[in-house]
Enzyme design. Structure first.
Site, PDB file in Angstrom:
ATOM      1  N   LYS A 190     -50.952 -23.955 -50.686  1.00 55.53           N
ATOM      2  CA  LYS A 190     -50.319 -23.387 -49.492  1.00 55.53           C
ATOM      3  C   LYS A 190     -50.748 -24.194 -48.278  1.00 55.53           C
ATOM      4  O   LYS A 190     -51.913 -24.155 -47.888  1.00 55.53           O
ATOM      5  CB  LYS A 190     -50.762 -21.937 -49.282  1.00 55.53           C
ATOM      6  CG  LYS A 190     -50.006 -21.265 -48.149  1.00 55.53           C
ATOM      7  CD  LYS A 190     -50.748 -20.098 -47.526  1.00 55.53           C
ATOM      8  CE  LYS A 190     -51.613 -20.485 -46.356  1.00 55.53           C
ATOM      9  NZ  LYS A 190     -50.917 -21.091 -45.215  1.00 55.53           N
ATOM     10  N   GLU A 265     -64.332 -26.574 -47.050  1.00 57.15           N
ATOM     11  CA  GLU A 265     -64.553 -27.602 -46.027  1.00 57.15           C
ATOM     12  C   GLU A 265     -64.235 -26.908 -44.712  1.00 57.15           C
ATOM     13  O   GLU A 265     -63.085 -26.579 -44.443  1.00 57.15           O
ATOM     14  CB  GLU A 265     -63.588 -28.784 -46.213  1.00 57.15           C
ATOM     15  CG  GLU A 265     -63.785 -29.552 -47.502  1.00 57.15           C
ATOM     16  CD  GLU A 265     -64.961 -30.508 -47.460  1.00 57.15           C
ATOM     17  OE1 GLU A 265     -65.583 -30.669 -46.396  1.00 57.15           O
ATOM     18  OE2 GLU A 265     -65.254 -31.084 -48.514  1.00 57.15           O
ATOM     19  N   CYS A 299     -62.452 -31.917 -37.919  1.00 56.46           N
ATOM     20  CA  CYS A 299     -63.578 -31.030 -38.236  1.00 56.46           C
ATOM     21  C   CYS A 299     -64.911 -31.722 -37.999  1.00 56.46           C
ATOM     22  O   CYS A 299     -65.884 -31.087 -37.643  1.00 56.46           O
ATOM     23  CB  CYS A 299     -63.451 -30.543 -39.661  1.00 56.46           C
ATOM     24  SG  CYS A 299     -63.041 -31.887 -40.752  1.00 56.46           S
ATOM     25  N   GLU A 399     -67.337 -24.687 -31.777  1.00 54.97           N
ATOM     26  CA  GLU A 399     -66.349 -25.724 -32.063  1.00 54.97           C
ATOM     27  C   GLU A 399     -65.121 -25.505 -31.170  1.00 54.97           C
ATOM     28  O   GLU A 399     -64.540 -24.421 -31.165  1.00 54.97           O
ATOM     29  CB  GLU A 399     -65.942 -25.645 -33.534  1.00 54.97           C
ATOM     30  CG  GLU A 399     -64.933 -26.720 -33.901  1.00 54.97           C
ATOM     31  CD  GLU A 399     -64.551 -26.685 -35.376  1.00 54.97           C
ATOM     32  OE1 GLU A 399     -64.220 -25.604 -35.874  1.00 54.97           O
ATOM     33  OE2 GLU A 399     -64.594 -27.745 -36.010  1.00 54.97           O
TER      34      GLU A 399
HETATM   35  P1  NAP Z   1     -57.660 -21.401 -40.388  1.00 52.60           P
HETATM   36  O1  NAP Z   1     -57.101 -20.364 -39.519  1.00 52.60           O
HETATM   37  O2  NAP Z   1     -58.929 -21.144 -41.086  1.00 52.60           O
HETATM   38  O3  NAP Z   1     -56.483 -21.751 -41.415  1.00 52.60           O
HETATM   39  C1  NAP Z   1     -56.659 -22.611 -42.495  1.00 52.60           C
HETATM   40  C2  NAP Z   1     -55.722 -22.202 -43.602  1.00 52.60           C
HETATM   41  O4  NAP Z   1     -56.100 -20.910 -44.070  1.00 52.60           O
HETATM   42  C3  NAP Z   1     -54.261 -22.088 -43.168  1.00 52.60           C
HETATM   43  O5  NAP Z   1     -53.446 -22.509 -44.224  1.00 52.60           O
HETATM   44  C4  NAP Z   1     -54.106 -20.588 -42.935  1.00 52.60           C
HETATM   45  O6  NAP Z   1     -52.769 -20.127 -43.080  1.00 52.60           O
HETATM   46  C5  NAP Z   1     -54.985 -20.037 -44.037  1.00 52.60           C
HETATM   47  N1  NAP Z   1     -55.478 -18.670 -43.805  1.00 52.60           N
HETATM   48  C6  NAP Z   1     -55.712 -18.052 -42.623  1.00 52.60           C
HETATM   49  N2  NAP Z   1     -56.160 -16.792 -42.849  1.00 52.60           N
HETATM   50  C7  NAP Z   1     -56.195 -16.624 -44.191  1.00 52.60           C
HETATM   51  C8  NAP Z   1     -56.561 -15.529 -45.041  1.00 52.60           C
HETATM   52  N3  NAP Z   1     -56.983 -14.363 -44.552  1.00 52.60           N
HETATM   53  N4  NAP Z   1     -56.468 -15.690 -46.380  1.00 52.60           N
HETATM   54  C9  NAP Z   1     -56.053 -16.865 -46.908  1.00 52.60           C
HETATM   55  N5  NAP Z   1     -55.687 -17.926 -46.149  1.00 52.60           N
HETATM   56  C10 NAP Z   1     -55.777 -17.811 -44.806  1.00 52.60           C
HETATM   57  O7  NAP Z   1     -57.941 -22.758 -39.665  1.00 52.60           O
HETATM   58  P2  NAP Z   1     -56.935 -23.628 -38.827  1.00 52.60           P
HETATM   59  O8  NAP Z   1     -56.861 -22.944 -37.515  1.00 52.60           O
HETATM   60  O9  NAP Z   1     -55.701 -23.859 -39.588  1.00 52.60           O
HETATM   61  O10 NAP Z   1     -57.705 -25.042 -38.753  1.00 52.60           O
HETATM   62  C11 NAP Z   1     -58.706 -25.309 -37.819  1.00 52.60           C
HETATM   63  C12 NAP Z   1     -60.101 -25.112 -38.403  1.00 52.60           C
HETATM   64  O11 NAP Z   1     -60.244 -25.748 -39.668  1.00 52.60           O
HETATM   65  C13 NAP Z   1     -61.177 -25.678 -37.555  1.00 52.60           C
HETATM   66  O12 NAP Z   1     -62.224 -24.756 -37.419  1.00 52.60           O
HETATM   67  C14 NAP Z   1     -61.675 -26.917 -38.301  1.00 52.60           C
HETATM   68  O13 NAP Z   1     -62.977 -27.276 -38.075  1.00 52.60           O
HETATM   69  C15 NAP Z   1     -61.441 -26.555 -39.700  1.00 52.60           C
HETATM   70  N6  NAP Z   1     -61.202 -27.769 -40.510  1.00 52.60           N
HETATM   71  C16 NAP Z   1     -62.177 -28.238 -41.332  1.00 52.60           C
HETATM   72  C17 NAP Z   1     -61.990 -29.387 -42.068  1.00 52.60           C
HETATM   73  C18 NAP Z   1     -63.034 -29.933 -43.002  1.00 52.60           C
HETATM   74  O14 NAP Z   1     -62.767 -30.883 -43.720  1.00 52.60           O
HETATM   75  N7  NAP Z   1     -64.227 -29.381 -43.035  1.00 52.60           N
HETATM   76  C19 NAP Z   1     -60.783 -30.062 -41.994  1.00 52.60           C
HETATM   77  C20 NAP Z   1     -59.821 -29.565 -41.156  1.00 52.60           C
HETATM   78  C21 NAP Z   1     -60.029 -28.415 -40.413  1.00 52.60           C
HETATM   79  P3  NAP Z   1     -51.721 -20.011 -41.872  1.00 52.60           P
HETATM   80  O15 NAP Z   1     -52.257 -20.814 -40.757  1.00 52.60           O
HETATM   81  O16 NAP Z   1     -50.481 -20.564 -42.463  1.00 52.60           O
HETATM   82  O17 NAP Z   1     -51.587 -18.556 -41.572  1.00 52.60           O
END
Ligand code: NAP
Ligand code: MG
Length: 500
Positions: A190, A265, A299, A399
């Site tokens: 997804k 991650e 990230c 962050e």
């Molecule tokens: P996010 O809100 O955690 O979303 C990540 C993914 O999880 C999206 O596909 C989102 O779906 C899904 N998701 C959200 N709530 C969920 C739930 N309750 N159950 C299952 N899936 C769920 O993060 P983001 O805002 O997209 O990305 C930014 C964050 O990711 C930052 O904090 C960044 O540091 C971190 N990040 C880390 C890395 C790494 O390699 N460590 C890489 C990239 C990003 P939808 O958005 O489609 O609803």
């Protein structure tokens, strides 16, 4: 493939049109969601709608998981070289379409084209590297005693679920898909709802590469709906998640219900350290790359910049040079010549970045440069740096995930190490010095999964990447990535004295 799951999209400025798939990709076919629901895809460059995409819900997850479950029974036992061939072919097909896919990524995510091109190179090399591993997933032969033959196999887990974020849409797909299917698993992925276009485009190439139906299924949907159903599906044996630390905690909790293997991650707040014996010109470039590459939506962004201040002259002159260099950065439409930083990806994230900037100003932090939105249409933010920021400031600890960095001075190695490690996160780090001794001494003491010396964001498909502390569990890329997708079976054969 059904023609009603495609839309014609045009890139701004370059005025090029292409056909974008908009369905769910299950069993190598485009299908509509069972609920009939769709959602809007918009571009952060223009804030305008691009197309509608099918929205997967619980019923669609069920269909995709059943497809992957069926496919696993065969895929698990095919010759590893067949899996390798599919991955090599996929890498080649992505390479052939590299320019278009990079443009799609920029259109949907807002990132500058050079950033999308960087991603594409890593996507191609990562998938190719995983193809190279497919027929090398060997176990061990173990010596115990004369009466047994004992060996291990590194077996696949079954159907794996992947949930990815919006900052590196295709790269995150590659990091999960490559090792997952190389060793015989099948998958349901997804992508983040904000950035589904490149993932769906590549599905066509997945089919063309020869992957059997059901091996790779890609279903856009919301985290709370589709994502949650993936986390709770009993046939899914492993979850590979990339995203925020907050959602990462939910993932871990949910996976406990059916004891799924989990790799995470997550976020970061990485220190980028500047010693006064560094090569200043190179270091300025690395500091800029550290916090402004990909609009700071990285990230492992080097968002805490520690500069040696035992010599005030060095500290002040480094800051002055950094300010000049940052103010030369071109921000704007990703397709415009010379643009280094594009648009922030989502309206929510854009607002969050602006709120952090406001919080910095309201608490009296000193602004070196930036601190404002650019224009009124599209989510463009001036590259921003606050300096002389206290270690306990919200902007040092949290962050921001945007083009906002904080500069902190340090006067001793002990002080530096204590401050650099004073974070819940531990993903990336950078050290800039011409003194190898200093570089190694400090790198040995940093609590971080990656240390970049005289470079930054320097990812390579052969090098493992992942977090210490709350930045995550498990590693992606490198040999380590495959450990996440296998389980060890020990086979012990009792040898009897043969009678003839
Ligand atoms: P996010 O809100 O955690 O979303 C990540 C993914 O999880 C999206 O596909 C989102 O779906 C899904 N998701 C959200 N709530 C969920 C739930 N309750 N159950 C299952 N899936 C769920 O993060 P983001 O805002 O997209 O990305 C930014 C964050 O990711 C930052 O904090 C960044 O540091 C971190 N990040 C880390 C890395 C790494 O390699 N460590 C890489 C990239 C990003 P939808 O958005 O489609 O609803
Ligand atoms: Mg979008």
């Amino acid at each position: 493939m059904s023609s009603n799951h495609f839309a014609s999209l045009t890139f701004p400025i370059i005025n090029k049109t292409y056909e974008q798939p908009t369905g769910l990709f299950i069993n190598n076919e485009w299908v509509a969601s069972k609920s009939g629901k769709t959602f809007e895809v918009t571009s952060p460059i223009t804030e305008e709608k691009l197309c509608d995409v099918q929205l997967a819900g619980e019923e669609d997850v069920e269909i995709a998981v059943q497809a992957a479950y069926k496919a696993f029974k065969t895929w698990k036992f095919v010759e590893p070289s067949v899996r390798a061939k599919c991955l090599f072919k996929l890498a080649d097909l992505i390479e052939e379409n590299k320019e278009l896919i990079a443009q799609i990524e920029s259109l949907d995510n807002g990132k500058a084209l050079h950033c999308a091109q960087f991603d594409l190179n890593l996507v191609i090399e990562c998938i190719r590297s995983c193809g190279g591993y497919a027929d090398k997933n060997d176990g061990r032969s173990i010596v115990t005693d004369a009466n047994h033959m004992t060996y291990t196999k590194r077996e696949p887990l079954g159907v794996c679920g992947a949930i990815t974020p919006w900052n590196f849409p295709l790269l995150m797909l590659a990091w999960k898909l490559g090792p997952c299917v190389a060793v015989g698993n099948t998958m349901v992925l997804k992508p983040a709802s904000a950035t589904v276009l490149s993932n769906l485009f590549v599905c066509q190439l997945i089919k063309e590469a020869g992957f059997p139906e059901g091996v790779i299924n890609i279903i856009p949907g919301s985290g709370r709906g589709c994502g949650n159903s993936i986390l709770n599906h009993p046939l899914i044996k492993k979850i590979s998640f990339t995203g925020s630390t907050g959602v990462g905690k939910t993932v871990m909790t949910q996976c406990a219900n059916s004891i799924k293997k989990v790799t995470l991650e997550l976020g970061g707040k990485s220190p980028n350290i500047v010693f006064d014996d560094c090569n200043v010109e190179e270091t300025i470039k690395n500091v800029i790359k550290g916090i402004f590459f990909n609009g700071g939506e990285v990230c492992c962004a080097g968002s805490r910049i520690y500069i040696q201040a035992t010599n005030e002259e060095f500290y002040n002159s480094f800051l002055a040079k950094l300010k000049t260099a940052i103010e030369e950065i071109k921000v704007g439409n990703p397709f415009e010549e010379g643009v280094y930083q594009g648009a922030q990806t989502t309206p929510d994230q854009f607002q969050e970045v602006m709120d952090y900037i406001k919080a910095g100003k309201d608490t009296g932090l000193k602004l070196l440069t930036g601190g404002e939105r650019i224009g009124t249409k599209g989510y463009f933010v001036k590259p921003t740096i606050f300096y002389d920021v206290p270690q306990n400031s919200k902007l040092t600890q949290e962050e921001i995930f945007g083009p906002v960095g904080v500069v902190l001075p340090f006067k001793s190695i002990d002080e530096l190490i204590e401050k650099a490690n004073d974070s819940d996160f531990g993903l990336g780090s950078g050290i800039h010095t011409e003194d190898l001794n200093k570089a190694i001494y400090v790198s040995d003491r940093l609590e971080a999964g990656s240390v970049w010396i005289n470079t930054y964001n320097d990812l390579h498909q052969n090098v493992p990447f992942g977090g210490y502390k709350q930045s995550g569990i498990g590693r992606e890329m490198g040999i380590e990535a495959f450990d996440n997708f296998v389980q060890t079976k020990a086979i012990r054969y009792k040898i009897r004295v043969p009678q003839i």
